[in-house]
Structures are given as structure tokens and as C-alpha cells.
Design a protein around this motif. Sequence first.
Motif, short mmCIF file in Angstrom:
data_model
loop_
_atom_site.label_atom_id
_atom_site.label_comp_id
_atom_site.label_asym_id
_atom_site.label_seq_id
_atom_site.Cartn_x
_atom_site.Cartn_y
_atom_site.Cartn_z
N ILE A 107 0.82 -1.23 0.00
CA ILE A 107 0.00 0.00 0.00
C ILE A 107 0.85 1.27 0.00
CG2 ILE A 107 -1.65 1.34 1.41
CD1 ILE A 107 -3.02 -1.40 2.03
N PRO A 108 1.86 1.38 0.87
CA PRO A 108 2.65 2.64 0.85
C PRO A 108 3.36 2.86 -0.49
CG PRO A 108 3.17 1.33 2.80
CD PRO A 108 2.30 0.48 1.95
N VAL A 109 3.76 1.80 -1.15
CA VAL A 109 4.42 1.95 -2.46
C VAL A 109 3.43 2.52 -3.47
CG1 VAL A 109 5.49 0.70 -4.37
CG2 VAL A 109 6.05 0.10 -2.02
N LEU A 110 2.21 2.00 -3.45
CA LEU A 110 1.20 2.53 -4.38
C LEU A 110 0.93 4.01 -4.05
CD1 LEU A 110 -1.38 -0.40 -4.58
CD2 LEU A 110 0.65 0.02 -5.98
N GLU A 111 0.85 4.30 -2.77
CA GLU A 111 0.53 5.68 -2.38
C GLU A 111 1.63 6.67 -2.76
OE1 GLU A 111 -2.47 4.75 1.38
OE2 GLU A 111 -0.42 5.42 1.76
N TYR A 123 4.41 -19.04 1.94
CA TYR A 123 3.10 -18.40 2.02
C TYR A 123 2.07 -19.44 2.44
CZ TYR A 123 4.70 -14.14 -0.25
OH TYR A 123 5.34 -12.96 -0.53
N LEU A 124 1.28 -19.13 3.46
CA LEU A 124 0.14 -19.96 3.80
C LEU A 124 -1.01 -19.60 2.86
CD1 LEU A 124 0.35 -19.80 7.69
CD2 LEU A 124 1.11 -21.64 6.15
N ALA A 125 -1.96 -20.49 2.73
CA ALA A 125 -3.09 -20.29 1.81
C ALA A 125 -3.78 -18.95 2.07
CB ALA A 125 -4.08 -21.44 1.94
N LYS A 126 -4.00 -18.67 3.33
CA LYS A 126 -4.72 -17.43 3.65
C LYS A 126 -3.91 -16.20 3.26
CE LYS A 126 -6.91 -15.02 7.37
NZ LYS A 126 -6.46 -14.53 8.66
N GLU A 127 -2.62 -16.27 3.45
CA GLU A 127 -1.76 -15.14 3.07
C GLU A 127 -1.78 -14.91 1.56
OE1 GLU A 127 1.75 -15.25 6.45
OE2 GLU A 127 1.81 -16.77 4.85
N LEU A 128 -1.71 -16.00 0.82
CA LEU A 128 -1.70 -15.84 -0.64
C LEU A 128 -3.06 -15.34 -1.13
CD1 LEU A 128 0.16 -16.13 -3.07
CD2 LEU A 128 -0.83 -18.39 -3.47
N GLU A 129 -4.10 -15.81 -0.49
CA GLU A 129 -5.45 -15.34 -0.85
C GLU A 129 -5.58 -13.84 -0.62
OE1 GLU A 129 -8.46 -17.62 1.26
OE2 GLU A 129 -7.82 -19.36 0.05
N GLU A 130 -5.13 -13.39 0.51
CA GLU A 130 -5.22 -11.95 0.80
C GLU A 130 -4.42 -11.12 -0.20
OE1 GLU A 130 -5.86 -12.27 5.64
OE2 GLU A 130 -4.02 -11.37 4.82
N LEU A 131 -3.24 -11.62 -0.49
CA LEU A 131 -2.40 -10.88 -1.43
C LEU A 131 -3.03 -10.90 -2.82
CD1 LEU A 131 0.24 -9.38 -1.80
CD2 LEU A 131 1.37 -11.56 -2.25
N SER A 132 -3.55 -12.03 -3.21
CA SER A 132 -4.16 -12.17 -4.53
C SER A 132 -5.38 -11.26 -4.66
CB SER A 132 -4.56 -13.64 -4.74
OG SER A 132 -5.21 -13.81 -5.97
N ASN A 133 -6.22 -11.26 -3.66
CA ASN A 133 -7.40 -10.38 -3.69
C ASN A 133 -6.98 -8.92 -3.76
OD1 ASN A 133 -9.14 -12.51 -3.55
ND2 ASN A 133 -9.31 -12.46 -1.31
N PHE A 134 -6.00 -8.59 -2.97
CA PHE A 134 -5.50 -7.21 -2.98
C PHE A 134 -5.01 -6.83 -4.38
CE2 PHE A 134 -1.80 -4.38 -2.68
CZ PHE A 134 -2.38 -3.28 -2.06
N CYS A 135 -4.22 -7.68 -4.99
CA CYS A 135 -3.68 -7.39 -6.32
C CYS A 135 -4.80 -7.21 -7.33
CB CYS A 135 -2.73 -8.50 -6.77
SG CYS A 135 -1.15 -8.48 -5.88
N ARG A 136 -5.75 -8.13 -7.33
CA ARG A 136 -6.86 -8.00 -8.28
C ARG A 136 -7.62 -6.70 -8.06
NH1 ARG A 136 -8.17 -14.53 -8.78
NH2 ARG A 136 -6.11 -14.84 -9.70
N ASP A 137 -7.78 -6.37 -6.82
CA ASP A 137 -8.50 -5.15 -6.47
C ASP A 137 -7.76 -3.91 -6.97
OD1 ASP A 137 -10.68 -3.96 -5.11
OD2 ASP A 137 -9.27 -3.30 -3.55
N LYS A 138 -6.46 -3.96 -6.94
CA LYS A 138 -5.65 -2.80 -7.30
C LYS A 138 -5.17 -2.83 -8.76
CE LYS A 138 -5.61 -0.92 -3.19
NZ LYS A 138 -6.42 0.31 -2.97
N GLY A 139 -5.59 -3.83 -9.49
CA GLY A 139 -5.14 -3.92 -10.89
C GLY A 139 -3.68 -4.31 -11.04
N LEU A 140 -3.17 -5.06 -10.08
CA LEU A 140 -1.78 -5.52 -10.14
C LEU A 140 -1.74 -7.00 -10.53
CD1 LEU A 140 -0.66 -4.03 -6.69
CD2 LEU A 140 -0.01 -3.13 -8.94
#
Lengths: 343, 343, 343, 343
Positions: free
Chosen positions: B119-123, B149-166
Motif C-alpha cells: 500500500i505505501p508503495v502505491l501511495e 506463504y500460507l493459503a490465507k496469506e496468498l489469498e489476501e495478497l491475490s485479492n489485494f492485487c486483483r482489487d488494485k489492478g496488479l
Amino acid sequence: MKFSFKNDYSEGCHPNILQALLQSNFEQQAGYGEDEYSLQAKKLIKEKIKNPDSEVYLVSGGTQANLIVISSILRPYQCVISAAPGHILNNETGAIEATGHKVLSIDTADGKLRPSDIIPVLESHGNIPHQVMPKLVYISNSTELGTIYLAKELEELSNFCRDKGLYLFMDGARLGHGLTSEISDLTLEKVGELTDVFYLGGTKNGALIGEAIVINNKALQQDFAFNIKQKGALLAKGRLLGIQFMELMKDDLYFDLAKHANIQAMKIKNVMKERGVQFLSDTYTNQIFPIISNELIEILSEHFEFYVWKKIDERSSAIRLITSWNTGDEPVDRFIEIIKKEL
Amino acid sequence: MKFSFKNDYSEGCHPNILQALLQSNFEQQAGYGEDEYSLQAKKLIKEKIKNPDSEVYLVSGGTQANLIVISSILRPYQCVISAAPGHILNNETGAIEATGHKVLSIDTADGKLRPSDIIPVLESHGNIPHQVMPKLVYISNSTELGTIYLAKELEELSNFCRDKGLYLFMDGARLGHGLTSEISDLTLEKVGELTDVFYLGGTKNGALIGEAIVINNKALQQDFAFNIKQKGALLAKGRLLGIQFMELMKDDLYFDLAKHANIQAMKIKNVMKERGVQFLSDTYTNQIFPIISNELIEILSEHFEFYVWKKIDERSSAIRLITSWNTGDEPVDRFIEIIKKEL
Amino acid sequence: MKFSFKNDYSEGCHPNILQALLQSNFEQQAGYGEDEYSLQAKKLIKEKIKNPDSEVYLVSGGTQANLIVISSILRPYQCVISAAPGHILNNETGAIEATGHKVLSIDTADGKLRPSDIIPVLESHGNIPHQVMPKLVYISNSTELGTIYLAKELEELSNFCRDKGLYLFMDGARLGHGLTSEISDLTLEKVGELTDVFYLGGTKNGALIGEAIVINNKALQQDFAFNIKQKGALLAKGRLLGIQFMELMKDDLYFDLAKHANIQAMKIKNVMKERGVQFLSDTYTNQIFPIISNELIEILSEHFEFYVWKKIDERSSAIRLITSWNTGDEPVDRFIEIIKKEL
Amino acid sequence: MKFSFKNDYSEGCHPNILQALLQSNFEQQAGYGEDEYSLQAKKLIKEKIKNPDSEVYLVSGGTQANLIVISSILRPYQCVISAAPGHILNNETGAIEATGHKVLSIDTADGKLRPSDIIPVLESHGNIPHQVMPKLVYISNSTELGTIYLAKELEELSNFCRDKGLYLFMDGARLGHGLTSEISDLTLEKVGELTDVFYLGGTKNGALIGEAIVINNKALQQDFAFNIKQKGALLAKGRLLGIQFMELMKDDLYFDLAKHANIQAMKIKNVMKERGVQFLSDTYTNQIFPIISNELIEILSEHFEFYVWKKIDERSSAIRLITSWNTGDEPVDRFIEIIKKEL
């Protein structure tokens, strides 16, 4: 409209330049930098540097100068070292990487680089051939934080670079301001002696466009013009650059303009300092970064434009004020007046 | 000769691969990856991922995979985000920058990236168009520090990326080790679902050479083969890659080999942990980073090869031990014996 | 399945190589080309070249070798000169341009370059700095049309290049075939003397993968390994390349294999020639380009695979037949039998 | 000094521009193209094109425009198609290749491209993925040989490109001259409709510097500004470009200036034609290429500067004469007088 302290490229150019453009307008001149004005401008610059080996090349802007110089010098696997606030790291849309070269970032408090900053980078890049090879040190003077290099500092850095086989390149977008700072003991001549390449920025100091790249290291001059052309930086009407630098170099106009900008900034700084204002960095050039309350920011914003640079805490931020060769007394006095009233 | 724990690419390949090379050697097969073995290997990998949209491309090594994938995805002004220990940042001689793209480095304690790191990098990259545009997040699993990476960690990161267009790209040079770690709850299927691109590393897990790039995002598959050819990565005898991955994918050999490597490392780790040894990072894969005294380092060095990774203080350093699919019980037992004797 | 004369990379590798891979498989060896086999292979190659200044570097394939060598040698504004059929011009997806360099194409009847071909290019590139600077001459031996350089031809070209400040680089994807051609008077030693860089192609002559780049010009050796790594060409298990070239270089196996391929092609050529068949180019290596009727093409296609290379008129086309180190007598005899029957 | 017919960038700029620079000089304006003048100039250009989807971007010169547009549009493996005399092929120091893209050259008699010229190139680039993918057709109007595209010709080419999935990009360094040629039936509006991208050249038609890139294809507009910045082409004082194009676009000054240049050239051409002089190409713009005797060349050279373009035989050569917006009647009349006297 509000007066803007946002940057030093808000206005046009020094009137002498427009006058010279008018006078020469209908002359036929050779293209691509072979015109009389470009030749004359280069001659004047070389005379001021007093290094007969130096060669001068005129281009349009800072990012252009940076990317041409760096891509011209480095082999594909070599990289640049820059202080973290370096313009090439933050404000040039990856222009250097687009030419294939990594820029290594070094955190420094004041935007300056010292040998002690660079040594750890060299030490951590010894896994040959798995890592990029640091080969060029990029500095700016004045820096992006308004700070400057003293003669002794530049000497130490220059000696270090030569000792380590590193090229030293000074981004001089604000070199006039750096050299005419009240605390500076560095001269143009010294810069020509201690760097491999530097440039004299025109855009931020009286020109419409233009940076004068000076290559002091003869080995780096070879075929340099090819790089300028290839990167789209060789103006057909090179006279536009030549006329500007010819005028700026006459009678030290370039340095007078920079000095004026510095003086206007120092007037504001000194008044604020007297009133106990803290600054983000201790600058003596045309950029100052006072830390002030949100309320004062609001009041000043009603009359002036400027950047809120960095949030310090919930109640205050550092702002950035930039003065230029053309910043008159009137806006400075008005600004000071408000400061005196509010603080 | 001393047994080496320096890396996981010291030996040749799993015997099944050599056997298959022998059996097929005199067959005539189509070139450039159109051979039966490559087609079969790709089919096996796709079946395991259970994503019918995924496409598989075989290349020779990790740096090659990284530079082809990244340069294929990004537009010239877009950049990569990587954790500071990322392989592309430190150990690939600026391969990504050589294709024109900046890699932004994020400091993280364990070599992993979380949305809060990004997030800070994007900002701080919102000054359009003066800054590079972050567009791809590069992670590795297991990471360069051996963490996963645990499944939950990768899920969070993946959702975040999709949300941010990354785009999300996982370097899987040690993906087998990551997925078969005793604490991992992530599956290959899940990786195929949560990333845009990843690869299955063969070189460090039983192959002679070879990484299988898997592109799950259909839009990124278009014309990808052109990039492989242009970067010099399309082997005329693609069968060499096909045969290796066909063998590794049969009956989960790939995962069995990785699991074995992990188990051998854990044996050593557990013994050291019982004796109070601290570790640089808490890993459950085939890399461990115990912090031991200089004396112990000296004793171990008489019998084994390994890297002294990081000096901790005057009296101790972290070492790196890596086990592989081929690390037998004998050297592990001998190592443990010394530990037991000395600690 | 039909026997294929389509190319020389349809089969695996010479059995000696697989044998050596088997024997060494469980040894621990240093990574990234520092293994004993790579060192030994380089030593053998240098001994054969008899140029103590030459250095050898092993990479995986021809496009990779070409792009690494060329991008390593040239400055950004310099370009390559190639005969029009050159592999880098037509079959490498713009790999050279992707590293930033133009390739100038010269039409020649036989795929070879002579000083008289190059002079006009130099003369038309004198508009400094508005044009690219020709700096490297790229040739192949044997060429893409199967032709070869005689010793005198290479000497003249080499002298010309040295005189003009041009580097001479020989693509040796089929160097074995070139040197063992029945009409060749060129030796490996001579190639090492007359070129700045060349490579010994393994992929098309008995290896699974691998080209051995030989840099004879000491100035071009500096830091070359960085370029290999940066382009993703440094194999972690470099032993795979080392073992192959060690085997190929033992007792001239490399040249024996190439010679065999040439002989098989010449058998077919001679029979066709006797029967009055014309050829697209007069070759004495493992590629032949007979011009035959559409009817004969149809008949041959029932039994063999090969490329129809170029339409000559409504009734005939040139086909391309390639033989390899592994082309046995049986398919050659069968092919000849059909020719004898039909013509 | 002799009057020069060497090029159309020998003088400064139209006086209206200098007047506007003077008037606006001390105004504070936003930087980087966000100033009022740039916005106004873009508005005027868009109004003339009458395509509400078009977007306008101002840069400094032609090579810069070409390299930014092309590198922005193409994926790494895609290439450009250009007529052999194309500026990007011969006079830009490999600027396009330096961004990673091959330029394929097509021989044409008049410097123009037709679908029939392009079809064979597409047909010979079908060996996927071993060859570059042609994706953009680069044309200039007027061409480097002074010829122009008629409306019907551009329509056919445009339809062809759309049909084949190729982008059409028109280099308009001399677009004013092309559109105001006495034989032209093409309009700016039509150019906006038929091309994906084109530019209006200022440098050669009344400006000091500046080309106005117009992107008509909305998909190609995305993030285009990043490319401008990354290539060093975003002027801090963008007002310099804005003011120039604002003045040139007022009351069709741009087209009046180009028409004047064309008329002056036609005066010379017609007199020569009447006297039986042959021309290298049949042009109706500001470039003419008469073929004259060596004696006449010598006589003219005493009074004028111009390029001897191409040797025709031992006794004659084609020369190139270029007129500009600022070529007065006096030198034209003097030139004609000599022609009348000598021929």
C-alpha cells in the motif's frame, strides 16, 4: 491569481534571450547544433570551466540529459548509485531503467552522497557475475532537498570514485543555485575538475529549455553525439539552445540569476528561522522546507501556491517553497508579512 | 571431498530422467517444443493445476523465466514490486532492468509481501506521469529466506492485487519445497487459482535444467511464445525440457523429491533447535539459517561446505544450509552427530 | 513414421554424452559453470584453437549466443551487418533489435559476405551522427544456404574488417559441417585467428543443447560473464554443458559427426546431380536445396519429411534436405533409390 | 552569405510566435504541459481534426515523436514496416531499434507504401514464433522524396491496415506541405479519420521546435503521457510548445505557411520543367529533385547552398532544393533567372 512558490519553471525566460531570438530570427543558420550560436555558447562555457579537454553538448531537459549521459557511459551490466531522493530514482518514470540500467538507492539524511555511503554498496555487490556492477555515482548539486556539496566534500567523493573506478556524474539542474549559495565554496572550474560529467541546467534558471552537458573525461566524449541523436534529443533548430546559453553565459548572467533566486529564498527562511520555525533540511539555495502548523498552511494557501511536502504530525507539515530568477520582492515581502503577523 | 550443503543444484538429475533420455534418444521428434514429450509434460502439469485456462511453457532457468515473464507482461513505463531479498533484485545482474523495467524494493522481515507492505508503495507512486507505474507483484515461494506463504496469506495478497489492478507473479524456483513444507496448507491448484503467472522450478528439484512457466491469466498468454524465442530461450531440442517435466510430474515425483529435501533440512533444524540454537528466519523448507558460534562454524567447515550467510556479532554468524532431493541420510546424520557433540 | 530430413535437431544426442551424464550424475559439482567438466571442456577447445588468448563460454543455444555476443560488443548507436539470409535477420524474432541494435541486411547470392558487399554500406552510413554506425560483421559458416567460407575468403574479410575497425563474428551453429566440408580448406585454428568471436554449435551436431562461444579478441572478453548471466543464459547446472562439450571435443568426435552428416547429404546430392537436377546453391555441407518437379515432391513426401523451400515456377520448387550426425545409411539409400527410379 | 535551399529549418520561427512568447513571458503557468497555452493549442488542433476521440500531445522533434509513438504502441516482439527512404530507417541513428523494435524496409519507387507493397512482407513473416510480427505501418506525408498520398491512396492503405490488424502511423514532419500541395485532395480531418496516429510537424513549418502528436485510436491513448516523460520529452516549460502551436493553428497560419513553401518550390520546378529538366521524383511540395549537369551545379553553387542528392551519371546529378515558410521571392527569382539564362 495567487503567486506560486511551487517551482522554478513557472515563467518564461530572461528577456535577453527573447531579445536575441528576435534579432537572429531571420538569419539562416546550420541545423543540428552546428549554428554559430551553439558554437559560441559552447566556447563561453568551456572558457568558464577552464578545462580545455571538456566538451559541451546542449540538450532540452534534465531527464533527457540524465538518460543520455548514463546510457552512453554504462555497459549493459553496469548500474548507477544514487541518493534515495535522487531525481532519476523518483521523478523520471524509470527513464534510466528504460535504457537497461539499474539504479541503486542509498538512504541519506540530506540527499548527499559520501564515500562512507557508497562503500557498503560496493561491498554487497561482489558476487560476480550474479549482480550488477556499480560503475557510476549520480549526485545533484544543489540536491533535490536544496542542500549543496562543499568543495571538500566533492573532492573526497571525486577521489574516492577515481580510486574505485567509478564515474562521477553531477546533475546540475540547479547547479547555478548550488554554486551561488551563500555557504558554497565550490566553483564551476572545480566542478569541471572533479566530475567526469555534469550539466548546467538552464530550464530552472532563466532559459525556456536547455541543459548544457559538460563531459570532462575525454574517454566519455567519443561518439557522444550519436547518443543524443538516437534518443531524439538533437534539435533541428539547435540555435534555440545555442542562443539561450550564449545569453546566459554572457557576463555571468546565469550565476546572477541563480544568486537572486537564492537570496529571495533566504529572506523568507531567515524570517521564519528567527521566529523559531524548524526546517526539514538546512538549505541555503532556492528551495526551503519549513515545518509549520496546519493553520498557518491554510492561511498561506489563501495567498500563495506551494507544495505541502511531508506530513510531520497531526498538527504540522513541511512545505516546500521555491524561488526563481524571476521571483520579485513583492511576493516575498507579502509572504514575510504574513509570517511576521502569524508567528 | 567434503559434502556440500551450499545449494540444491550440485548434483545431476533424478535417475528416471536419464533413463527416459536414453530410451527416447534416437527417436525423431519435432523441434522447438512441439515434441510429444513437451506436449505430454504440459498436459500433466495442467491436469495437476486443474485450471483448464492455464497454459504451460518450458524454459531453461529461473532468471530466464523471470525476465521473459516480466518483460512480456509490462508496458514500458510499468514496474515490478519485490520484497528486498527477491532474487530479481539481488542475484540476476539487473536482468529485469535490462528489459527496461524498474524493480521497487520493499523491506520485509521474512522475505514475504503482504498488502500492508505494498500500500505505501502505491501511495507514493501517484505523481502521474512522473513516476513508474507499479503493475506487477513478484513473490517467491518458498522465498529466498526459506519462508513460505500460507493459503490465507496468498489469498489476501491475490485479492489485494486483483482489487488494485496488479498482476501477481510467483517465482517457483523452489515451489515444490514451498508446497510440501510440513506447515504448508497451500496446493498447486490454489496457486494456479490465485496467481496470474507462476513457475514450477525443475533445476533445484530433480531436473538438469528447466522451469515450467504456468500462465493462468488468459490475457497474458497471447503471443507469449514470441517472447520466449526473442529472449533466446526456445530450445531447438525442446524434448530435453519435455522429458524432464514428464518424468517429474509422473506419480508426484516432483513433490516427493521436494518433500525429501525438506525433511532432511528439518532433521538438522530440530536437533539444533532442541539445543537452543536461534535461526535467522523460522523456515520449514530445505533452507535453514542457524546462528552459531565462530568455533562451531570452524569445526563444521572441516567436514562440510556451506555459506556463512550473515555476520551477527563478533562471536557468531548465521550460516545457510541447503538440502536437496538427493541429500542422503549419511551426511545429515554426520552433521547432526557433530552438533550433538559440540552443543 | 516417415523419416525426416527437415532439420538437424530431430534426435537426442550422441550416446557418449548420455553415458557421461550417467557416470557423473551423483557427483557434487560447483554451479554456474565452475564445475570440472566445464573447465575441462573449455581447456580442450582452447587446445584445438591453439590461441592462448582465446576464452570459451558455454551457453544453451544459437539465438542466445548471438544476442549475448552482439549486445555485449556494441555501444548503443552501433549496428550489425549481415547477409540477407542471416539467421539473426530472419529467424530470431528480432532478438538483436530487442537488445537495441539495428541489423543492416545485404543481398548476396550465396549467403556469404565479401568486402565488396560491405563497402557500399559503409559509404552510405557517413552522415554522422544521424545514422547508425556499422561496427560488427556477422557471418555464418556454413551459411543458412549451406555454403562455406574458404580460407582465402575469410582472410580477405578478416583483413578488411580489421582495416575498417569492424569486429568479425562467426555464427558457428553449423561450424563443424563448414570445416569438414569436402571443399573446405579452413581450420578451427584459422577461424580462431581470423575472427574476433565465433561459436562451435553443439545443438545441431551431437549435443542436446549447447554452443561454445570463443572470444579471441581479448578486449571483448572483459566482464563477458555478466552479460551471460543478465540475459538468463548462465545455467545453475553448468555441468550439463560442460559434459557435452567435453565428450564432443574428445578425439575429434565433434568433427567426425559433422563429416558424417556432410557425407550423407553429398550422397544424395551426387545422385541427383548426375541426373541433371539443378540446385538453389552449390553446397558441400549437410544442407542441399535441389530443384525438383511438383510430381517428384509429391512422391518423396509419401516417404520422407522435408521443407519445400522456395517455389521456382508453376511446375517445380526447391526443397531443403538436411542430414545430421545421426542420419543412417538406410533412409539415405531409400531416398536415392526413389530418385534413381523417378529421374 | 549564400542563400540556402538545403533544408526547411534554417531560420527561426514565424514572428507571431516570438510576439506571443514576449507577451506571455512573465505569466506564471503550470508546468509539464498543463499550462493554458498547451491546453488551448490542443483544443484548436482537435477542432480542426473534428474527431472528438482524438488526443493531442506536444513534443519537441520528429525523431522523438517517432520513437515515443512506436515504442508506446508495440509489444516487444512486434515490428514496424516502412518504405525504404523512411526517416526512421535512415536518419535517426537507430532510434526505433534502440527501443527494441525492428524496422522492416520495403523498396518503393516513390517513397510511398501501398497494400501491394505490404502483402509480401506479411506473407514472409508467418513462421510463428521465429519471426518478428509486423504490427505498425509507418508512412510519411509528404514523404522523404517530396511525394504525397492522395485521399484514395490513404483510404486504401487505411482499410488494408484495419483489415490486417496493423496500426497506421503517419509521420507528419511535413504534413502541412503534404496537405496544401496543389494536387492534394486529402484533408486534416481525413487524416484524423484514416490513421491511428499522426503528427503535425512544427519544426519544419514555422515553429522553433515542436511536433503535435495526434492519437485517433482511443486504445492507444492510455497512459501515453508516461512514455513521453520516460523518454525525456516532457518539457518543464511546456508553454513553449503550447504557445507555438496555438499561434500556428490560429486562422490556419500553419497551412498558409506550408502553402507558401510549396508555391516557391513550384515556381522553380515549373521553370525547369519548361526547359526540359527531368526530376528524380514528381513532387508538388516544398522539396524538388531536379537532375542537372555538373556545369549547372557548379554555377548554381556559386550563389546558393543545396545538397547534391544523387549522382545520375558522369555528367549529371540530382540536386535537392527545399523551400520553407520563410523563403522570399528574391532568392527564388534569382535562382530562376540563372536557370533561364543557362538552360
